[in-house]
Scaffold this motif. Structure first.
Motif, PDB file in Angstrom:
ATOM      1  N   GLY A 143       0.812  -1.215   0.000  1.00 46.37           N
ATOM      2  CA  GLY A 143       0.000   0.000   0.000  1.00 46.37           C
ATOM      3  C   GLY A 143       0.840   1.257   0.000  1.00 46.37           C
ATOM      4  N   ILE A 144       1.981   1.217   0.666  1.00 43.65           N
ATOM      5  CA  ILE A 144       2.852   2.400   0.741  1.00 43.65           C
ATOM      6  C   ILE A 144       3.548   2.667  -0.586  1.00 43.65           C
ATOM      7  CG2 ILE A 144       4.988   3.273   1.782  1.00 43.65           C
ATOM      8  CD1 ILE A 144       4.109   1.966   4.409  1.00 43.65           C
ATOM      9  N   TYR A 145       3.975   1.615  -1.285  1.00 44.66           N
ATOM     10  CA  TYR A 145       4.841   1.804  -2.449  1.00 44.66           C
ATOM     11  C   TYR A 145       4.147   1.611  -3.796  1.00 44.66           C
ATOM     12  CZ  TYR A 145       8.785   1.918   0.754  1.00 44.66           C
ATOM     13  OH  TYR A 145       9.668   2.276   1.739  1.00 44.66           O
ATOM     14  N   PHE A 146       2.907   1.132  -3.838  1.00 46.00           N
ATOM     15  CA  PHE A 146       2.243   0.928  -5.131  1.00 46.00           C
ATOM     16  C   PHE A 146       1.330   2.101  -5.474  1.00 46.00           C
ATOM     17  CE2 PHE A 146       0.545  -1.378  -8.650  1.00 46.00           C
ATOM     18  CZ  PHE A 146      -0.755  -0.945  -8.754  1.00 46.00           C
ATOM     19  N   PRO A 147       1.322   2.592  -6.725  1.00 46.35           N
ATOM     20  CA  PRO A 147       2.348   2.375  -7.746  1.00 46.35           C
ATOM     21  C   PRO A 147       3.504   3.344  -7.584  1.00 46.35           C
ATOM     22  CG  PRO A 147       0.593   3.691  -8.651  1.00 46.35           C
ATOM     23  CD  PRO A 147       0.209   3.424  -7.217  1.00 46.35           C
ATOM     24  N   GLU A 148       3.329   4.273  -6.631  1.00 39.81           N
ATOM     25  CA  GLU A 148       4.385   5.213  -6.272  1.00 39.81           C
ATOM     26  C   GLU A 148       4.355   5.409  -4.759  1.00 39.81           C
ATOM     27  OE1 GLU A 148       3.067   8.373  -8.742  1.00 39.81           O
ATOM     28  OE2 GLU A 148       1.486   9.021  -7.384  1.00 39.81           O
ATOM     29  N   ARG A 149       5.447   5.883  -4.245  1.00 37.01           N
ATOM     30  CA  ARG A 149       5.587   5.945  -2.786  1.00 37.01           C
ATOM     31  C   ARG A 149       4.618   6.950  -2.185  1.00 37.01           C
ATOM     32  NH1 ARG A 149      11.322   7.100   0.370  1.00 37.01           N
ATOM     33  NH2 ARG A 149      10.596   6.603   2.486  1.00 37.01           N
ATOM     34  N   TRP A 150       4.055   6.587  -1.049  1.00 40.63           N
ATOM     35  CA  TRP A 150       3.106   7.419  -0.309  1.00 40.63           C
ATOM     36  C   TRP A 150       3.822   8.663   0.189  1.00 40.63           C
ATOM     37  CZ3 TRP A 150       0.165   5.519   4.695  1.00 40.63           C
ATOM     38  CH2 TRP A 150      -0.921   6.373   4.928  1.00 40.63           C
ATOM     39  N   LYS A 151       3.213   9.838  -0.013  1.00 40.73           N
ATOM     40  CA  LYS A 151       3.854  11.086   0.406  1.00 40.73           C
ATOM     41  C   LYS A 151       4.060  11.139   1.918  1.00 40.73           C
ATOM     42  CE  LYS A 151       2.173  13.868  -3.470  1.00 40.73           C
ATOM     43  NZ  LYS A 151       1.352  15.038  -3.884  1.00 40.73           N
ATOM     44  N   LEU A 170       7.558  11.135   6.656  1.00 46.89           N
ATOM     45  CA  LEU A 170       7.806  10.468   7.945  1.00 46.89           C
ATOM     46  C   LEU A 170       8.190   9.009   7.687  1.00 46.89           C
ATOM     47  CD1 LEU A 170       4.667  11.836   9.842  1.00 46.89           C
ATOM     48  CD2 LEU A 170       6.987  12.754   9.944  1.00 46.89           C
ATOM     49  N   PRO A 171       9.404   8.758   7.163  1.00 46.52           N
ATOM     50  CA  PRO A 171       9.770   7.378   6.809  1.00 46.52           C
ATOM     51  C   PRO A 171       9.881   6.453   8.012  1.00 46.52           C
ATOM     52  CG  PRO A 171      11.663   8.842   6.621  1.00 46.52           C
ATOM     53  CD  PRO A 171      10.474   9.719   6.848  1.00 46.52           C
ATOM     54  N   LEU A 207       7.780   6.250  10.458  1.00 47.42           N
ATOM     55  CA  LEU A 207       6.480   5.905  11.015  1.00 47.42           C
ATOM     56  C   LEU A 207       6.109   4.446  10.728  1.00 47.42           C
ATOM     57  CD1 LEU A 207       4.204   7.250  12.580  1.00 47.42           C
ATOM     58  CD2 LEU A 207       3.110   7.818  10.415  1.00 47.42           C
ATOM     59  N   LYS A 208       6.437   3.976   9.527  1.00 46.00           N
ATOM     60  CA  LYS A 208       6.054   2.596   9.176  1.00 46.00           C
ATOM     61  C   LYS A 208       6.783   1.565  10.016  1.00 46.00           C
ATOM     62  CE  LYS A 208       9.348   2.225   5.282  1.00 46.00           C
ATOM     63  NZ  LYS A 208       9.734   3.651   5.200  1.00 46.00           N
ATOM     64  N   TRP A 209       7.939   1.954  10.568  1.00 47.72           N
ATOM     65  CA  TRP A 209       8.706   0.990  11.369  1.00 47.72           C
ATOM     66  C   TRP A 209       8.012   0.673  12.693  1.00 47.72           C
ATOM     67  CZ3 TRP A 209      12.349  -1.788   9.201  1.00 47.72           C
ATOM     68  CH2 TRP A 209      12.961  -1.289   8.040  1.00 47.72           C
ATOM     69  N   LEU A 210       7.093   1.545  13.106  1.00 46.25           N
ATOM     70  CA  LEU A 210       6.332   1.232  14.319  1.00 46.25           C
ATOM     71  C   LEU A 210       5.477  -0.013  14.136  1.00 46.25           C
ATOM     72  CD1 LEU A 210       5.171   4.829  15.357  1.00 46.25           C
ATOM     73  CD2 LEU A 210       7.122   3.523  16.217  1.00 46.25           C
ATOM     74  N   LEU A 211       5.127  -0.318  12.876  1.00 47.99           N
ATOM     75  CA  LEU A 211       4.380  -1.539  12.564  1.00 47.99           C
ATOM     76  C   LEU A 211       5.288  -2.647  12.040  1.00 47.99           C
ATOM     77  CD1 LEU A 211       1.235   0.004  10.822  1.00 47.99           C
ATOM     78  CD2 LEU A 211       1.324  -1.045  13.078  1.00 47.99           C
ATOM     79  N   ILE A 212       6.315  -2.272  11.269  1.00 51.27           N
ATOM     80  CA  ILE A 212       7.170  -3.291  10.658  1.00 51.27           C
ATOM     81  C   ILE A 212       7.933  -4.084  11.722  1.00 51.27           C
ATOM     82  CG2 ILE A 212       9.200  -3.632   9.205  1.00 51.27           C
ATOM     83  CD1 ILE A 212       8.205  -1.388   7.430  1.00 51.27           C
ATOM     84  N   VAL A 213       8.409  -3.405  12.762  1.00 52.92           N
ATOM     85  CA  VAL A 213       9.201  -4.103  13.796  1.00 52.92           C
ATOM     86  C   VAL A 213       8.366  -5.180  14.499  1.00 52.92           C
ATOM     87  CG1 VAL A 213      10.385  -3.817  15.991  1.00 52.92           C
ATOM     88  CG2 VAL A 213      10.860  -2.240  14.111  1.00 52.92           C
ATOM     89  N   PRO A 214       7.187  -4.869  15.050  1.00 53.11           N
ATOM     90  CA  PRO A 214       6.412  -5.946  15.684  1.00 53.11           C
ATOM     91  C   PRO A 214       5.943  -7.005  14.685  1.00 53.11           C
ATOM     92  CG  PRO A 214       5.145  -3.907  15.636  1.00 53.11           C
ATOM     93  CD  PRO A 214       6.543  -3.553  15.252  1.00 53.11           C
ATOM     94  N   LEU A 215       5.625  -6.585  13.457  1.00 49.98           N
ATOM     95  CA  LEU A 215       5.224  -7.586  12.456  1.00 49.98           C
ATOM     96  C   LEU A 215       6.395  -8.480  12.070  1.00 49.98           C
ATOM     97  CD1 LEU A 215       2.962  -5.347  10.169  1.00 49.98           C
ATOM     98  CD2 LEU A 215       2.203  -7.211  11.662  1.00 49.98           C
ATOM     99  N   GLY A 216       7.599  -7.914  12.034  1.00 48.62           N
ATOM    100  CA  GLY A 216       8.782  -8.732  11.793  1.00 48.62           C
ATOM    101  C   GLY A 216       9.003  -9.737  12.916  1.00 48.62           C
ATOM    102  N   PHE A 217       8.737  -9.306  14.157  1.00 48.21           N
ATOM    103  CA  PHE A 217       8.835 -10.225  15.292  1.00 48.21           C
ATOM    104  C   PHE A 217       7.808 -11.347  15.157  1.00 48.21           C
ATOM    105  CE2 PHE A 217       9.970 -11.562  19.434  1.00 48.21           C
ATOM    106  CZ  PHE A 217       8.805 -11.896  20.110  1.00 48.21           C
ATOM    107  N   GLN A 218       6.635 -10.995  14.624  1.00 49.51           N
ATOM    108  CA  GLN A 218       5.592 -12.000  14.386  1.00 49.51           C
ATOM    109  C   GLN A 218       6.079 -13.066  13.415  1.00 49.51           C
ATOM    110  OE1 GLN A 218       1.297 -10.875  13.576  1.00 49.51           O
ATOM    111  NE2 GLN A 218       1.951 -11.345  11.480  1.00 49.51           N
ATOM    112  N   VAL A 219       6.736 -12.649  12.333  1.00 50.34           N
ATOM    113  CA  VAL A 219       7.272 -13.599  11.359  1.00 50.34           C
ATOM    114  C   VAL A 219       8.360 -14.453  12.003  1.00 50.34           C
ATOM    115  CG1 VAL A 219       8.476 -13.815   9.141  1.00 50.34           C
ATOM    116  CG2 VAL A 219       6.693 -12.090   9.420  1.00 50.34           C
TER     117      VAL A 219
END
Length: 860
Positions: free
Chosen positions: A206-214, A219-220, A222-234
């Protein structure tokens, strides 16, 4: 094996893993389908011999979710086959003895007995609807997701969006495999892995298709607040699979962290998936590219409709703690609709990718010698800076690193300096890109936008301006010229980047034009010689191409040959045109050819419409003039009622009728039919009218002589293939005598009352048609008849008597005469109207093939 092909190894492994899981899933679902077709079922659902979705009647027996079936009617249940054998024997309302066991906290199992009454499986509409939904959700959804995901990945193996799409679709397919709880099985491992990866993949897609979200650009972090726990989930998902396959339990070393995360995992996943829709929604309303906006809206609406119902059902299941499938925790139809709508998700993805070619984008960065050297210099500077940092750290440790703490501090400081190297290199690379005109461009986007622009253009000049401007902008081509065919030569119709319009004219029979006519492009060196072993550009042509500063000539093809040429100068970057450039430009030239053809057709249609409008205006004038030639007023004649009318088959026609007031109180009656239709017949009809009126004043009672003079005048004024049938009569109110001459016309009818019937007299005396024979060969006789009160005289043209229907059958004079007899007592105008209406009724909508004219005269 080449480095280029190495990337396909992990793709093939993933594909084999996914396909194997899908095949095993098919096999298991086949068993489930067999269970669904049974006569009766237990009062709880089960998978891998374990109960779930326990109904109230089973709960009253002490059965809980997770309890294992060990025996049925005394038979041990050791595998799925023995379970299926016993379940196939179930009959509704016949109790069955179950031996079940439940896991205890000390790792053992508690065994208990239960007597359950099987439930009948009704064969109603809901049963078949559930079967259809199950087929869509359990078979179609994972199959389409897996095939579509790997198809895109095989086509775009180095595209990060293709990899994200893979995990999005495989994560969606894992929803169909939710019943596989055991990560120690291949299908269970597939389900666990890709379900864990689904939310982070949705988030990043959703962030990168078809172009990067403004928002992500601003605030690059901001997404890491979700990516880090989701990475722990994986991560913990893989640990769980490792434990299932090897028995190695690494969770013992992680303390309460996995269980703490488990309490909030559903919320984090929901936020990540919600961010996917938020990003698509924001970009669909703010992106400036029409094509990208259309893709985003299609994807947003399709995926929203597909996911939203299931999304709310999952939230309800989490909050309420309900167990079982959708059909077991929400109303039946809500679950069925939600499951069927899930298929919209991969279908929407497929539609956007295939129809809108969303993943078929290629960002091409050109590499010329100067550009490569400049970029290589940047890399050298980066390596030198990194080497300098390493040497500085080494020197500092040797001279000042007496303690371990100091050495660690120097190492940490050196690592912290590494990002500064990239910070220095990035603006330098951007400057070089601008300096050498090497900004990346999206070829697919250019073609799409160009196609959108030219499709709506019907004027040649705006079309040429758009094409030249797009090419110049995208490839940094300073000079673009478009030459169109003018006579036997091709001359510039539009030029971009020239101070003045180039004075160039390429002959249609020249070597270059002949090659371009074969739909082949030409690439030239700086000296205007062609890049080929066999030159096709003559010396004379080189001088003209030098004025255009041409390096590439592209054919603009049309149906009837070469309609134009696109000439491109060397790029600002001085790099050569590559094969990718030529493919792009050839497509542009093809689009331009189609657009030019449409433009010319539009102009031709406009000219034809204008000409038709002028002809229609002239025809309207001719119609008005002809209508003025017919009697405008009907003078009152003592003892006589009369009426006449004409209806041309076209706008104007060749039929003629007239009523004339003559000297001595006499009254002239005329009707005629000029050969042919349209303007020519109308002109001859006007000549006939003028001739008659000029002769009738002086003719007195010599109507045969009058007709001879009219014949002479018409013969001399018309061509050999023009003539007219004509009937003229004079009526004397004093004596009620009618004198007439019939020049080849349909004999008028004289209807005379005789008791309850009518005598019909045909007025035939006369001679040949007028205008066909010279005066020496045309001889006319005149007839005379004494009229009586009540007599009805009807003159007509063959357009009425020969009126034809769709089967080409004629109405005929007999049918017309019968109609006249039936209407004889009516007023003369009504007689005419009804007779024409009867002819039209016989035609039954068939096209009027001839002019229709009629006169009706009654002696009062």
């Amino acid at each position: 094996m080449s480095k280029r092909s190495l990337i396909y190894i992990p793709i093939l492994l993933l594909f084999a893993f996914s396909l194997s899981a899908l095949v095993l899933h098919y096999a298991n679902m086949g068993k489930l389908q067999a269970r669904f077709s049974r006569e009766a079922k237990l009062p709880f659902s089960y998978m891998n011999r374990r109960a779930y979705a326990v109904r109230p009647e089973a709960a009253e027996l002490g059965i809980k979710s997770g309890d294992r079936i060990d025996m049925i009617n005394g038979r041990p249940i050791n595998d799925e086959a023995s379970l299926d054998d016993e379940l196939a024997k179930l009959k509704s309302s016949e109790p069955v003895s179950l031996t079940m066991s439940r896991a205890t906290q000390d790792g053992g199992r508690e065994i208990f007995e239960a007597v359950a009454t099987p439930i009948a499986v009704p064969r109603d509409f809901n049963f078949y609807a559930a079967s259809a939904a199950n087929f869509i959700f359990a078979y179609l959804l994972p199959t389409i997701c897996i095939l579509l995901a790997f198809w895109v990945l095989f086509v775009r193996p180095r595209d990060p969006l293709a990899w994200l799409l893979l995990f999005v679709l495989l994560g969606l397919s894992s929803l169909s495999l939710e019943m596989y709880w055991d990560p120690g099985t291949l299908v269970g491992a597939f389900q666990d892995i890709f379900f864990a990866c689904w939310a982070p993949a949705m988030l990043l897609f959703g962030i990168y298709f078809p172009e990067r979200w403004k928002l992500d650009i601003k605030l690059p972090w901001l997404k890491w607040l979700l990516i880090v726990p989701l990475g722990f989930q994986v991560f913990i998902t893989f640990l769980n699979i490792l434990r299932a396959y090897t028995g190695l339990n690494l969770f013992n070393y992680m303390g309460p962290l996995p269980s703490i995360y488990g309490q909030f995992a559903w919320l984090i996943n929901m936020i990540a998936i919600g961010t996917f829709f938020a990003a698509l929604g924001y970009k669909s309303g703010t992106t400036t590219t029409l094509d990208a906006r259309r893709r985003l809206k299609v994807m947003l609406y399709g995926t929203s409709v597909a996911i939203t119902p299931s999304f709310f059902i999952v939230i309800y299941r989490i909050i309420s703690g309900a167990e079982g499938s959708f059909t077991e925790i929400v109303p039946f139809w809500v679950a069925i609709v939600a499951l069927m709508l899930m298929l919209l998700f991969p279908m929407t993805m497929a539609y956007v990718i295939v129809v809108y070619r969303a993943m078929d984008v290629s960002v091409v960065i050109r590499q010329g010698l100067q550009y490569a050297l400049a970029q290589g210099g940047v890399r050298v500077i980066q390596m030198m800076l990194l080497f300098s940092i390493g040497m500085l750290v080494w020197w500092s440790i040797n001279n000042y690193g007496a303690s371990i703490a100091t050495q660690i501090a120097f190492i940490v400081g050196g690592v912290a300096l590494v990002p500064l190297v990239d910070m220095v290199a990035r603006p330098l690379r951007l400057w070089i890109d601008r300096r050498f005109f090497r900004e990346a461009y999206n070829a697919e986007q250019i073609l799409s936008e160009l196609s959108e622009d030219v499709r709506t253009m019907v004027e040649t000049k705006p079309l040429l301006e758009t094409v030249a401007g797009k090419i110049s902008e995208s490839l940094h081509v300073p000079q673009v010229a478009l030459l169109l065919k003018s006579g036997a030569n091709y001359v510039p119709a539009y030029s971009h980047g020239f101070d003045t319009q180039p004075m160039v004219s390429l002959a249609a029979d020249s070597k270059a034009i002949k090659k371009l006519s074969g739909n082949r492009y030409i690439v030239l060196y700086d000296d205007m010689t062609e890049v080929t072993s066999v030159p096709t550009v003559s010396l004379d042509e080189r001088e003209q191409l030098r004025e255009l500063n041409s390096q590439v000539l592209l054919p603009v093809a049309a149906k009837d040959g070469l309609s134009g040429i696109i000439s491109l100068s060397p790029k600002r970057s001085e790099e050569p045109y590559t094969a990718s450039d030529i493919r792009l430009l050839t497509s542009v030239a093809t689009q331009t050819g189609f657009a030019l053809e449409n433009s010319r057709l539009t102009e031709a249609v406009a000219r034809e419409a204008a000409q038709k409008e002028r002809l229609n205006a002239e025809l309207d004038i001719a119609r008005e003039v002809q209508e003025r030639l017919f009697p405008q007023e009907l003078p009152k004649i003592e003892g006589l009622e009369y009426f006449g009318a004409c209806r041309p088959a076209l706008g104007v026609g060749g039929d003629y009728y007239d009523f004339l007031e003559l000297p001595d109180g006499k009254f002239g009656i005329a009707i005629g039919d000029v050969s042919g239709k349209g303007i020519g017949a109308a002109l001859m009809m006007a000549s006939l009218q003028a001739s008659l009126r000029g002769q009738a004043i002086h003719a007195r009672d010599d109507l045969a002589g009058l007709m001879g003079h009219v014949n002479t005048l018409v013969y001399e004024a018309s061509t050999t293939n023009r003539y007219a049938t004509f009937f003229y009569a004079q009526y004397d109110p004093k004596t009620l005598k009618l004198t007439y001459v019939n020049a080849g016309h349909n004999p008028p009818f004289l209807l005379r009352q005789n008791g309850g019937d009518f005598d019909v007299i045909c007025l035939e005396t006369g001679g040949p048609v007028v205008g066909m024979l010279p005066s020496m060969l045309a001889r006319y006789d005149q007839g005379e008849i004494q009229l009586e009160k009540g007599d009805l005289l009807v003159g007509f043209t063959d357009g009425i008597s020969e009126s034809m229907n769709a089967e080409e059958e004629e109405w005929g004079e007999y049918s017309m005469l019968e109609e006249l007899k039936a209407e004889a007592a009516l007023p003369v105008a009504e007689i005419l109207r009804r007779t024409v209406a009867a002819a039209d009724a016989f035609a039954n909508g068939a096209k009027q093939h001839d002019d229709m004219t009629m006169i009706v005269v009654r002696v009062a």
